[in-house]
Scaffold this active site. Structure first.
Site, PDB file in Angstrom:
ATOM      1  N   GLU A   1     -10.107  63.599 -27.568  1.00 25.68           N
ATOM      2  CA  GLU A   1     -11.192  63.975 -26.622  1.00 25.68           C
ATOM      3  C   GLU A   1     -12.124  64.843 -27.376  1.00 25.68           C
ATOM      4  OE1 GLU A   1      -9.941  65.055 -22.787  1.00 25.68           O
ATOM      5  OE2 GLU A   1     -10.085  62.619 -21.602  1.00 25.68           O
TER       6      GLU A   1
ATOM      7  N   GLU B   1      -7.540  67.181  -9.951  1.00 28.66           N
ATOM      8  CA  GLU B   1      -9.097  66.336 -10.464  1.00 28.66           C
ATOM      9  C   GLU B   1      -8.637  65.102 -10.133  1.00 28.66           C
ATOM     10  OE1 GLU B   1      -8.354  65.365 -14.572  1.00 28.66           O
ATOM     11  OE2 GLU B   1     -10.232  64.932 -14.775  1.00 28.66           O
TER      12      GLU B   1
ATOM     13  N   ASP C   1      -3.876  58.566 -16.916  1.00 30.88           N
ATOM     14  CA  ASP C   1      -4.414  59.942 -16.846  1.00 30.88           C
ATOM     15  C   ASP C   1      -4.166  60.819 -15.531  1.00 30.88           C
ATOM     16  OD1 ASP C   1      -5.698  62.805 -16.977  1.00 30.88           O
ATOM     17  OD2 ASP C   1      -7.699  62.019 -17.725  1.00 30.88           O
TER      18      ASP C   1
HETATM   19  O1  GCW Z   1      -8.059  64.900 -17.175  1.00 29.20           O
HETATM   20  C1  GCW Z   1      -8.156  64.590 -18.077  1.00 29.20           C
HETATM   21  C2  GCW Z   1      -9.444  65.695 -17.676  1.00 29.20           C
HETATM   22  C3  GCW Z   1      -9.634  66.806 -18.572  1.00 29.20           C
HETATM   23  C4  GCW Z   1      -8.581  67.027 -19.638  1.00 29.20           C
HETATM   24  C5  GCW Z   1      -7.373  66.150 -19.869  1.00 29.20           C
HETATM   25  C6  GCW Z   1      -6.404  66.393 -21.025  1.00 29.20           C
HETATM   26  C7  GCW Z   1      -8.415  69.142 -20.446  1.00 29.20           C
HETATM   27  O2  GCW Z   1     -10.448  64.818 -17.001  1.00 29.20           O
HETATM   28  O3  GCW Z   1     -10.485  67.749 -17.948  1.00 29.20           O
HETATM   29  O4  GCW Z   1      -9.316  68.083 -21.011  1.00 29.20           O
HETATM   30  O5  GCW Z   1      -6.707  65.061 -19.304  1.00 29.20           O
HETATM   31  O6  GCW Z   1      -5.846  65.988 -20.467  1.00 29.20           O
HETATM   32  O7  GCW Z   1      -6.693  67.308 -21.920  1.00 29.20           O
END
Ligand code: GCW
Length: 665
Positions: free
Chosen positions: A281, A388, A360
Site C-alpha cells: 500500500e 475497521e 483484509d
Molecule cells: O485494513 C487495511 C487498512 C489500512 C491498514 C492496512 C494494513 C495500516 O485499511 O488502514 O494500514 O490494512 O494492515 O496495513
C-alpha cells in the site's frame, strides 16, 4: 520496594481490573517471595489489594508468621519447565500457592488467582502448570505521533486519541500507559508496537533522534512484562541516514541499520524489535532494489540479532493499483505468491506476520493459505481487534469465535496441527485509545481481553473467555446480568455477518472509511475487492478449474473442499464461487433467499440485543450503560441501512422476490 498500582485518571473505566476483583485475594494473608522487578509489581498489587480489603501482605518470610493463606513465590529451580512466563497453581491444606521461575510467570499467576475469584481460595486443587502456547503475544497500535490529515491520530482507531502520543509527541504523563500495560498483562499480552505500520515522516524519527520518547513508553510498560516494539520504514537509511539507497544488500545500508539498532538498544535494553510493512500500500520496500522480502527482512534481522530483537515482517503485500477489468489478478492470491516461495529463507529472528485471512479482516474469510505453506518460517497470525470492517466499535461484534475458528483451523486436515500450534506469535491490531472506556463501545473491551487470552492459549473455548471477561469486568454479577451480557455478545459476530456482506463475499462497505453499506463501493476500484454481481448471480470464482486458482493454494483436503460449490462450506461460498441466485445452499435455501432472510434476521437480532441491554440498566454502571445504549441506537440504524441496501440491491439485480413477501425497497 513494591511498585505502586497505577492510578487511573478520574472517570476512566477500570475495564477488567476493577478494584473489587481483588477482594478475595486482598482479604487474606499473602506472602510474596522472590526478587526482581516484576516481583515488585506483584508485591505492589498484593499490597494494594490487602490495604483495601483488610488482608495482610508479607514480603519474603515475615518473622514468626508462617500462617499464610496465599503464597506467591519465585523458585530458582524449574522442574516444571515454566521458564520465564509459566506458573504453577495449587491449593493444598487450606493454602493457595503460585510458583514461577520468572517474574513474568509470577505476575501471570497472580492474575490467574484474580480470575478464579473466591474459588482460588476455597477448593483444594492439585498442582496445575500453565504456560503460554505462543511466546509472542502482541498488540500493534496503528497510532500516529502527529495527527495525519486523512487517518487522524490513530489509523482505523475508534476509541479517541492515542494512549501514547498527543500534540505530535509522546505524552508526558504515562500513568495511563502503565494502567494499559497492567490490563494487557492481566490477559497475557507481552508485547506492544507503539506506532503505525504506515510510517509517516514524523514517526520515522522515533527510530533515531526521538527514541527517547519510545524509551519512556517502554519504561511504563516494562513492569508488566511487556516489551516495546517499533514500526519502522524500510527507507530509513535514506530518509533518516541521508544514504542514496536503502538496498538491503548494500554494505553501507546494513551498517547504518546496525548502528541505528545499537543506539536503540542503548536507550531500551529490552527492546523487542521492529514491525515492518514493506512494499505494501505504498510503503517502501526491497522490491525497489530488485531484492526479495527475505533479503529485506533478513537485513533487519541481522541488525537486531546481536541484541536479541525480532523483526516482524508483514505479509500484507498485494497490488493495490489493480485494474478491475483484469480478471487474472486476484488479491487473495497475493500473500501466498509473494511469500510461500521464500519458505526457509527467513532468519531465525524474523517472524512473518500474516493476516488471518487472505484479504483484509472481513467479517468472513477463509484462513490464509500462507499459514499452512511455510513450515520452515516463523509465523505470527495477525487479527484486527480494532473493528475497521466490523462496525467500528459502534456496533457490537465480539470476534472471539471468529479468531478461534481461524486458530483452530487445521491446514493439513484432521490429523494435522492447528494454526494456533503452528504460530510462533499472535498479533492484534489494538482497538484501544484514550477514550474513558478504552475501546469506544464498552462491550468492545471483550475483544481485546479475548484476544489476549487466546494468544496465551489459542485452542481455548472463546465462550469461556467471554465468561471470564464478564466475571472480572462486572464483578460477582447476578446471573441475570451475566446472562444478558452473554446474550448481547456471544452471537454478535454472526449477527453482524448476517446484516452485512453475505456468504464470505466481503467488502460492500463505503470506500475510504469503511463504515456502512455501499454494495458497489469497491466494485470498480483498484484495490482488488470485487463481488461480480450481475442479473444472474454473484461471487468470485476462485476455483482452479475455472477461476483465479486461489483454491489451489491450499493443501489437502482444503484445496478440494473449496474447489467445488458442492463441498465448499456455505459461509464461504461466494468467496470461492460465482453462483446463480437460485443456487441451493447446503442449508436448503437459495442464495437469494439466504440473503433476504439473514438480513431480516440480523436486524431482528440487533433489536433483541438492544432490548437486552436496556433491561440491564439497573445492573450496569450508569455511564457505561449510557454509552452502550447510545451505540445500540446507532447499530440498529446501521443494521437497517445495511439490510435495506443489500436486499434492495439484490432484488433489483435478480428480480427474484422474497418468498416471505417482506418489505424490500
Ligand atoms: O485494513 C487495511 C487498512 C489500512 C491498514 C492496512 C494494513 C495500516 O485499511 O488502514 O494500514 O490494512 O494492515 O496495513
Amino acid at each position: 520496594m513494591p511498585l505502586p498500582v497505577p492510578v487511573l485518571p478520574e472517570g476512566v473505566d477500570p475495564a477488567w481490573l476493577p478494584p473489587e476483583a481483588f477482594r478475595p485475594l486482598g482479604s487474606r494473608r499473602v506472602l510474596v517471595r522472590g526478587s526482581g522487578p516484576l516481583v515488585e509489581t506483584v508485591h505492589g498489587e498484593v499490597a494494594e489489594a490487602c490495604a483495601r480489603f483488610g488482608g495482610r501482605a508479607v514480603r519474603e518470610d515475615g518473622p514468626g508468621d508462617t500462617e499464610y493463606d496465599v503464597v506467591l513465590e519465585l523458585t530458582d529451580d524449574d522442574p516444571d519447565r515454566l521458564e520465564e512466563e509459566g506458573y504453577t497453581y495449587l491449593r493444598e491444606d487450606g493454602r493457595t500457592t503460585v510458583t514461577a521461575a520468572g517474574g513474568a510467570g509470577l505476575l501471570y499467576g497472580l492474575f490467574h488467582l484474580v480470575r478464579l475469584d473466591e474459588t482460588a481460595f476455597r477448593r483444594e486443587r492439585r498442582k496445575e502448570a500453565h504456560r503460554p502456547t505462543p511466546a509472542l503475544r502482541m498488540v500493534d497500535h496503528w497510532d500516529n505521533v502527529a495527527v495525519h490529515p486523512v487517518m487522524g491520530q490513530v489509523e482505523r482507531g475508534y476509541a479517541g486519541g492515542s494512549l501514547f502520543w498527543e500534540d505530535g509527541r509522546a505524552r508526558g504523563d504515562l500513568e495511563r500507559v502503565r494502567a494499559y500495560g497492567r490490563l494487557l498483562a492481566a490477559c497475557g499480552i507481552n508485547a506492544v508496537a507503539v506506532n503505525n505500520v504506515n510510517v509517516h515522516e514524523t514517526e520515522a524519527h522515533l527510530l533515531t533522534d526521538r527514541i527517547g520518547e519510545v524509551a519512556a513508553i517502554a519504561d511504563a510498560l516494562r513492569p508488566y512484562g511487556i516489551r516495546t516494539h517499533l514500526s519502522v520504514t524500510f527507507a530509513a537509511p535514506v530518509v533518516l541516514g541521508g544514504l542514496p539507497t536503502a538496498d538491503p544488500l548494500d554494505e553501507a545500508v546494513r551498517e547504518w541499520w546496525a548502528g541505528a539498532v545499537r543506539d536503540v538498544y542503548g536507550a531500551i535494553g529490552d527492546f523487542g524489535g521492529f514491525v515492518v510493512k514493506a512494499d505494501s500500500e505504498g510503503q517502501p520496500g526491497p522490491f525497489s532494489y530488485g531484492r526479495s522480502h527475505a533479503d529485506g527482512a533478513n537485513m533487519l534481522a541481522a541488525a537486531l540479532a546481536p541484541h536479541g530483537g525480532t523483526v516482524h515482517w508483514r505479509a500484507f503485500v498485494y497490488n493495490h493499483t489493480q485494474d478491475w477489468r483484469d480478471r487474472s489478478t486476484d488479491r487473495a492470491r497475493a500473500a501466498y505468491e509473494h511469500f510461500a516461495p521464500l519458505d526457509g529463507e527467513f532468519a531465525a529472528n524474523a517472524v512473518l506476520q500474516v493476516k488471518h485471512g487472505p484479504m483484509d479482516f472481513q467479517v468472513r474469510e477463509p484462513v490464509s493459505p500462507v499459514l499452512g505453506a511455510m513450515p520452515h518460517t516463523r509465523l505470527a497470525v495477525e487479527v484486527q481487534a480494532t473493528q475497521e470492517y466490523t462496525g467500528q466499535q459502534r456496533h457490537v461484534c465480539w470476534l472471539g469465535p471468529m479468531w478461534s475458528e481461524a486458530l483452530r483451523f487445521r491446514p493439513e486436515g484432521e490429523r494435522g496441527p492447528q494454526v494456533g500450534e503452528l504460530a510462533d506469535g499472535l498479533v492484534a491490531v489494538s482497538n484501544v485509545g484514550d477514550d474513558p472506556f478504552w475501546t469506544g463501545h464498552p462491550l468492545a473491551q471483550a475483544n481485546l481481553y479475548t484476544f489476549g487470552r487466546l494468544a496465551w492459549q489459542p485452542d481455548a473455548d472463546p465462550h469461556r473467555l467471554l465468561d471470564e471477561w464478564i466475571g472480572l469486568t462486572f464483578g460477582p454479577a447476578p446471573e441475570h446480568l451475566a446472562a444478558g451480557l452473554r446474550a448481547a455478545l456471544s452471537g454478535s459476530w454472526r449477527t453482524y455477518e448476517k446484516y452485512t456482506a453475505p456468504l464470505g463475499v466481503g467488502f460492500m462497505v463505503q470506500p475510504g472509511h469503511h463504515y456502512g453499506p455501499s454494495v458497489d463501493g469497491y466494485e470498480y476500484s483498484p484495490w482488488g475487492t470485487y463481488h461480480f454481481a450481475d442479473r444472474d448471480g454473484i461471487g468470485v470464482d476462485r476455483s482452479a478449474a475455472t477461476g483465479t486458482g486461489y483454491a489451489a493454494q491450499y493443501g489437502k483436503p482444503w484445496a478440494e473442499v473449496y474447489e467445488s460449490p458442492d463441498t465448499c462450506p456455505d459461509e464461504l461460498l461466494l468467496f470461492f464461487h460465482h453462483v446463480p441466485y437460485e443456487h441451493v445452499l447446503h442449508s436448503g435455501k437459495t442464495v437469494i433467499q439466504h440473503i433476504y432472510d439473514t438480513h431480516f434476521e440480523g436486524v431482528a437480532e440487533v433489536e433483541e440485543a438492544r432490548r437486552v441491554w436496556a433491561g440491564l440498566a439497573d445492573l450496569v454502571d450508569p455511564a457505561r450503560h449510557a454509552r452502550g445504549a447510545e451505540r445500540y441506537e446507532e447499530q440498529l440504524r446501521g443494521a437497517r441501512e445495511w439490510r435495506d441496501q443489500i436486499n434492495s440491491y439484490f432484488l433489483r439485480k435478480s428480480g427474484i422476490p422474497d418468498r416471505q413477501g417482506r418489505r424490500i425497497y
